[in-house]
Design a protein around this motif. Sequence first.
Motif, PDB file in Angstrom:
ATOM      1  N   ASN A   1     -16.901  29.253  48.168  1.00  0.00           N
ATOM      2  CA  ASN A   1     -16.855  28.996  49.603  1.00  0.00           C
ATOM      3  C   ASN A   1     -17.825  27.887  49.996  1.00  0.00           C
ATOM      4  OD1 ASN A   1     -15.174  29.859  51.600  1.00  0.00           O
ATOM      5  ND2 ASN A   1     -16.174  31.799  51.956  1.00  0.00           N
ATOM      6  N   VAL A   2     -19.035  27.922  49.454  1.00  0.00           N
ATOM      7  CA  VAL A   2     -20.015  26.877  49.749  1.00  0.00           C
ATOM      8  C   VAL A   2     -19.576  25.555  49.123  1.00  0.00           C
ATOM      9  CG1 VAL A   2     -22.438  26.198  49.551  1.00  0.00           C
ATOM     10  CG2 VAL A   2     -21.842  28.604  49.874  1.00  0.00           C
ATOM     11  N   TYR A   3     -19.001  25.617  47.928  1.00  0.00           N
ATOM     12  CA  TYR A   3     -18.498  24.423  47.250  1.00  0.00           C
ATOM     13  C   TYR A   3     -17.391  23.764  48.084  1.00  0.00           C
ATOM     14  CZ  TYR A   3     -16.689  21.583  43.350  1.00  0.00           C
ATOM     15  OH  TYR A   3     -16.281  20.556  42.547  1.00  0.00           O
ATOM     16  N   ALA A   4     -16.491  24.589  48.634  1.00  0.00           N
ATOM     17  CA  ALA A   4     -15.426  24.061  49.484  1.00  0.00           C
ATOM     18  C   ALA A   4     -16.005  23.428  50.746  1.00  0.00           C
ATOM     19  CB  ALA A   4     -14.451  25.175  49.861  1.00  0.00           C
ATOM     20  N   TYR A   5     -17.019  24.049  51.323  1.00  0.00           N
ATOM     21  CA  TYR A   5     -17.668  23.500  52.517  1.00  0.00           C
ATOM     22  C   TYR A   5     -18.298  22.143  52.206  1.00  0.00           C
ATOM     23  CZ  TYR A   5     -21.028  22.992  56.324  1.00  0.00           C
ATOM     24  OH  TYR A   5     -21.762  22.502  57.370  1.00  0.00           O
ATOM     25  N   GLN A   6     -18.965  22.035  51.076  1.00  0.00           N
ATOM     26  CA  GLN A   6     -19.587  20.769  50.718  1.00  0.00           C
ATOM     27  C   GLN A   6     -18.542  19.674  50.517  1.00  0.00           C
ATOM     28  OE1 GLN A   6     -22.256  21.163  47.412  1.00  0.00           O
ATOM     29  NE2 GLN A   6     -23.850  22.157  48.629  1.00  0.00           N
ATOM     30  N   LYS A   7     -17.450  20.018  49.847  1.00  0.00           N
ATOM     31  CA  LYS A   7     -16.400  19.031  49.627  1.00  0.00           C
ATOM     32  C   LYS A   7     -15.759  18.603  50.940  1.00  0.00           C
ATOM     33  CE  LYS A   7     -16.248  18.455  45.122  1.00  0.00           C
ATOM     34  NZ  LYS A   7     -16.486  17.134  44.508  1.00  0.00           N
ATOM     35  N   ALA A   8     -15.473  19.580  51.809  1.00  0.00           N
ATOM     36  CA  ALA A   8     -14.731  19.276  53.021  1.00  0.00           C
ATOM     37  C   ALA A   8     -15.585  18.587  54.076  1.00  0.00           C
ATOM     38  CB  ALA A   8     -14.123  20.558  53.590  1.00  0.00           C
ATOM     39  N   PHE A   9     -16.818  19.085  54.288  1.00  0.00           N
ATOM     40  CA  PHE A   9     -17.591  18.606  55.428  1.00  0.00           C
ATOM     41  C   PHE A   9     -18.774  17.715  55.034  1.00  0.00           C
ATOM     42  CE2 PHE A   9     -15.566  22.575  56.759  1.00  0.00           C
ATOM     43  CZ  PHE A   9     -14.849  22.119  57.852  1.00  0.00           C
ATOM     44  N   ALA A  10     -19.425  18.013  53.919  1.00  0.00           N
ATOM     45  CA  ALA A  10     -20.522  17.145  53.488  1.00  0.00           C
ATOM     46  C   ALA A  10     -19.997  15.851  52.885  1.00  0.00           C
ATOM     47  CB  ALA A  10     -21.418  17.884  52.490  1.00  0.00           C
ATOM     48  N   SER A  11     -18.878  15.941  52.132  1.00  0.00           N
ATOM     49  CA  SER A  11     -18.304  14.753  51.493  1.00  0.00           C
ATOM     50  C   SER A  11     -17.077  14.218  52.221  1.00  0.00           C
ATOM     51  CB  SER A  11     -17.920  15.070  50.036  1.00  0.00           C
ATOM     52  OG  SER A  11     -19.042  15.541  49.307  1.00  0.00           O
ATOM     53  N   SER A  12     -16.639  14.908  53.268  1.00  0.00           N
ATOM     54  CA  SER A  12     -15.458  14.500  54.060  1.00  0.00           C
ATOM     55  C   SER A  12     -14.192  14.431  53.217  1.00  0.00           C
ATOM     56  CB  SER A  12     -15.714  13.138  54.743  1.00  0.00           C
ATOM     57  OG  SER A  12     -16.793  13.237  55.644  1.00  0.00           O
TER      58      SER A  12
ATOM     59  N   THR B   1     -22.283  32.717  54.116  1.00  0.00           N
ATOM     60  CA  THR B   1     -23.488  32.627  54.935  1.00  0.00           C
ATOM     61  C   THR B   1     -24.749  32.936  54.144  1.00  0.00           C
ATOM     62  OG1 THR B   1     -22.200  33.284  56.870  1.00  0.00           O
ATOM     63  CG2 THR B   1     -24.603  33.440  57.038  1.00  0.00           C
ATOM     64  N   GLN B   2     -24.721  34.029  53.356  1.00  0.00           N
ATOM     65  CA  GLN B   2     -25.919  34.430  52.624  1.00  0.00           C
ATOM     66  C   GLN B   2     -26.346  33.362  51.624  1.00  0.00           C
ATOM     67  OE1 GLN B   2     -23.255  36.271  53.225  1.00  0.00           O
ATOM     68  NE2 GLN B   2     -23.773  38.391  53.685  1.00  0.00           N
ATOM     69  N   ILE B   3     -25.385  32.832  50.864  1.00  0.00           N
ATOM     70  CA  ILE B   3     -25.703  31.784  49.886  1.00  0.00           C
ATOM     71  C   ILE B   3     -26.203  30.534  50.598  1.00  0.00           C
ATOM     72  CG2 ILE B   3     -24.680  30.156  48.258  1.00  0.00           C
ATOM     73  CD1 ILE B   3     -25.110  32.700  46.892  1.00  0.00           C
TER      74      ILE B   3
ATOM     75  N   VAL C   1     -18.560  26.623  38.954  1.00  0.00           N
ATOM     76  CA  VAL C   1     -18.714  27.350  40.220  1.00  0.00           C
ATOM     77  C   VAL C   1     -17.777  28.550  40.263  1.00  0.00           C
ATOM     78  CG1 VAL C   1     -18.441  27.171  42.723  1.00  0.00           C
ATOM     79  CG2 VAL C   1     -19.499  25.298  41.447  1.00  0.00           C
ATOM     80  N   LEU C   2     -16.556  28.398  39.761  1.00  0.00           N
ATOM     81  CA  LEU C   2     -15.603  29.507  39.734  1.00  0.00           C
ATOM     82  C   LEU C   2     -16.139  30.658  38.889  1.00  0.00           C
ATOM     83  CD1 LEU C   2     -12.851  30.766  40.361  1.00  0.00           C
ATOM     84  CD2 LEU C   2     -11.924  29.518  38.391  1.00  0.00           C
TER      85      LEU C   2
END
Length: 283
Positions: free
Chosen positions: A238-249, A219-221, A60-61
């Motif tokens: 950014n999307v990867y961080a969102y998934q880790k933080a909020f989708a996976s808690s 947002t666009q991705i 992802v990086l």
Amino acid sequence: MYLAPALVVLGALLVYPIYQLGLISFLEYTQAQVSGGAPTTFRGLGNYAELFGDDQFWQVLLATVLFAAACVVSTLAVGCALAVLLTRVRALPRLALMLAALGAWATPAITGSTVWLFLFDPDFGPVNRILGLGDHSWTYGRLSAFFLVLLEVVWCSFPFVMVTVYAGIRAVPSEVLEAAALDGASQWRIWRSVLAPMLRPILTVVTIQSVIWDFKVFTQIYVMTGGGGIAGQNLVLNVYAYQKAFASSQYSLGSAIGVVMLLVLLAVTLVYLRLLRRQGEEL
């Protein structure tokens, strides 16, 4: 003293959240800790070790760096070309182009992303009909999805570059440009040998701003690829961080990704400024 009130506001909006981001990245902080079902424990560098040991993070990086670089180069190329065009057209076309560009700039990212999705929709989008592509899905393939998002990012980002560079060009003495033209320099040579060196401080600002904006695209991705594409093929940090933080808690891992992003952007900015100072440029 005049800047003190602004510094206080920036400190409240930036320093404390960054402190909290860094603090959580060193803790064991998941849904269990948020709900009070388990105590918060200190992990030290454990979250970073787990993150750096994940092959998906490095993939992802790399995708984020390449995608951001393509967006920055494309945005600068389009913005600078249109800025030069503004100096060549009459007042009415110039006003129309400025208004159209500022309209794109003022459009919210989620609105622009939705519009671009409709334009390239495989069933109802006009682009496929014009190009004769039938029901081709632009968001199914990894590269085509990234390309579609790149178009939207450039569309909403180039006005800042265009307006800023245009203002810089207007500040260049007309005698300098006339002298270059009389010496037989082409338009490309005038830009490369006269305008670009004189506009380097401005180009530095727009480049750094573009790097920061495009590296942290979210947002666009998220909207155009449905949260990162099929099997996460279009994930960026950014999307990867969102998934880790909020989708996976896994809030601590999401915070660690945020810290890594902050350090990468800080390093890129400092290296870029250092290179310019070595060349004797005043910023």
